[in-house]
Design an enzyme around this catalytic site. Structure first.
Site, PDB file in Angstrom:
ATOM      1  CE1 TYR A 272      30.298  54.103  41.497  1.00 52.78           C
ATOM      2  CE2 TYR A 272      31.396  55.129  41.042  1.00 52.78           C
ATOM      3  CZ  TYR A 272      31.032  54.369  40.824  1.00 52.78           C
ATOM      4  OH  TYR A 272      30.633  54.088  39.669  1.00 52.78           O
TER       5      TYR A 272
ATOM      6  N   GLY B 101      34.483  38.862  34.398  1.00 52.46           N
ATOM      7  CA  GLY B 101      34.073  37.774  33.469  1.00 52.46           C
ATOM      8  C   GLY B 101      34.548  36.604  32.878  1.00 52.46           C
ATOM      9  CG  PHE B 102      38.576  37.794  30.961  1.00 57.83           C
ATOM     10  CD1 PHE B 102      38.932  37.869  30.281  1.00 57.83           C
ATOM     11  CD2 PHE B 102      37.747  38.912  30.544  1.00 57.83           C
ATOM     12  CE1 PHE B 102      39.757  39.007  28.889  1.00 57.83           C
ATOM     13  CE2 PHE B 102      37.520  39.355  29.798  1.00 57.83           C
ATOM     14  CZ  PHE B 102      38.789  39.759  28.775  1.00 57.83           C
TER      15      PHE B 102
ATOM     16  N   PRO C  69      38.722  31.598  32.593  1.00 60.47           N
ATOM     17  CG  PRO C  69      39.936  29.969  34.515  1.00 60.47           C
ATOM     18  CD  PRO C  69      38.794  30.721  33.711  1.00 60.47           C
TER      19      PRO C  69
END
Length: 274
Positions: free
Chosen positions: A53, A203-204, A206
């Site tokens: 990271y 990944g939702f 709307p």
């Protein structure tokens, strides 16, 4: 050293304490330090990190902000990948690279023993990994690592690893809308293995997010708090590591532990995956 079985169920994922694309320093390094110290003030005892990271940025910040560490803090890192100058995620998966990465994390974090190390598979990895896992098992036997886990893995890879050394945790993508690991979570729970989901809102659609927002409005909460609360109620072996670069957002995430969803909420949210 405290084990995963002793930590609180919401920890902190430090990946976001970098620049865009998880590369370079954060725009506000002072705020990053404040986030880490506030997490400890609020009782966080599990921080998820990795040398890749930044690269190295996050581990340097953790050491700057928190060293010497509270005795109850469990630091968990990941090995098996690296970043190039353009920010691409590339494998660093040979046994020698795995060993070197563990020692690099130990040195950069300034600890003699890591609370946990996850072997991170690149997307689509299908090759053998027994030699890499054996290296980690040897480092665990030497007292350099407390617990071992797998990240971005399949159920079959868990079974293979278990034949060599105990798997304490699995870290995969999972949330209320993307539930491909439902069976795996239940199987791991039966074995006393923790599951640490990443991308709790990844990944939702709307429409799906709209449903979460409706439940959130009912409770006077945010959609992220509802998503985290659902995960906590999904299975007792789930540990959370939501990440943020903001103190306010950190406090909001940790408050999700106090949110209790009722049966109607759970039914409405479970329908999202269908």
């Amino acid at each position: 050293m405290k084990r995963l079985s002793d930590v609180k169920r919401i920890g902190y994922g430090a990946m976001r304490l970098t620049g865009p694309g998880i590369i370079g320093p954060p725009a506000d390094p002072d705020e990053a330090v404040r986030v880490l110290r506030r997490a400890i003030d609020l009782g966080v005892d599990h921080i998820d990190t990795s040398d890749y990271y930044g690269p190295y940025v996050v581990n340097d910040l953790i050491r700057e902000a928190l060293h010497p560490y509270p005795p109850e803090l469990v630091l968990v890192t990941k090995v098996g990948a690296r970043r190039d100058d353009a920010g691409a995620w590339l494998p660093a998966f040979s046994p020698d690279e795995i060993k070197e990465a563990v020692h690099d994390n130990l040195g950069r974090l300034g600890v003699e023993r890591l609370g946990g190390v996850n072997l991170r598979f690149m997307d689509g990895h299908e090759g053998s990994f027994e030699d890499q896992w054996t290296v980690l098992a040897d480092l665990r036997s030497q007292g350099l690592v407390c617990e071992l886990g797998l990240s971005n893995c399949t159920p079959e890879q868990v079974k293979i690893a278990q034949d060599i050394a105990p798997v304490s945790m699995v870290q995969n993508a999972y949330n209320v809308a993307h539930r491909e690991d439902d069976d795996l979570i239940d199987a791991l729970d039966d074995q006393g293995i923790y599951y640490v989901p990443f991308f709790p809102l990844g990944g939702f659609s709307p429409l799906q997010l709209g449903t979460v927002d409706e439940v959130a409005a009912k409770h006077g909460a945010t959609h992220m708090q509802v998503a985290l609360a659902w995960l906590l109620q999904r299975s007792p072996n789930i540990l959370l590591i939501p990440g943020t670069s903001s103190v306010a957002h950190l406090e909001e995430n940790l408050a999700a532990a106090r949110l209790r969803l009722d049966e109607a909420d759970l039914a409405e949210l479970d329908a999202i995956a269908a």
